[in-house]
Design a protein around this motif. Structure first.
Motif: not given
Length: 132
Positions: A87-91, A108-119
């Motif tokens: 939700a935080r990174l949805s934009g 869980d898969q999408v959360a992992f992806a957005v966390r990795q991409l954001d880093q």
């Protein structure tokens, strides 16, 4: 002293019919997983809407989405953290958020992806750069 009650096993062991028993268990687990994933997608859609409108702060009094989900709605910490991250990174990662909210990908898969991409520095820069 508390008393534990056990639920009767709906799949009684039949040594001669192990493949059928395994198929029945697989079917039950597949159905349960599908229902859980559909519910997670629905929750994520609601949390994204809440975040976009700032309701988590103004109406619920929480700055952190994860804390809101855990304390007010009794979500498991890991599930709440995954939903909050998306939700935080949805934009920034709209395609991934859409995959999660439509049930095409697990939370869980999408959360992992957005966390990795954001880093990733290059991705963070690219995500903020207007497309020309």
């Amino acid at each position: 002293m508390s008393h534990c009650t056990t639920t009767p096993n709906p799949f009684p062991p039949l040594a001669s019919d192990r493949p059928a028993q395994a198929a029945a268990i697989r079917s039950t687990l597949d159905e349960a997983a599908s229902l859980i994933n559909a519910q997670h997608a629905q929750v994520l859609s609601a949390v994204i809407a809440m975040k976009e409108q700032g309701l988590h702060r103004s109406e619920f009094g929480f700055s952190a989405l994860r804390d809101l989900l855990v304390s007010q709605f009794d979500f498991h910490n890991r599930t709440a953290a995954d939903i909050a991250a998306i939700a935080r990174l949805s934009g920034k990662f709209r395609v991934l958020a859409e995959a999660a909210t439509t049930g095409k990908a697990r939370i869980d898969q999408v959360a992992f992806a957005v966390r990795q991409l954001d880093q990733t520095t290059a991705i963070r820069h690219f995500a903020r750069t207007p497309f020309t």
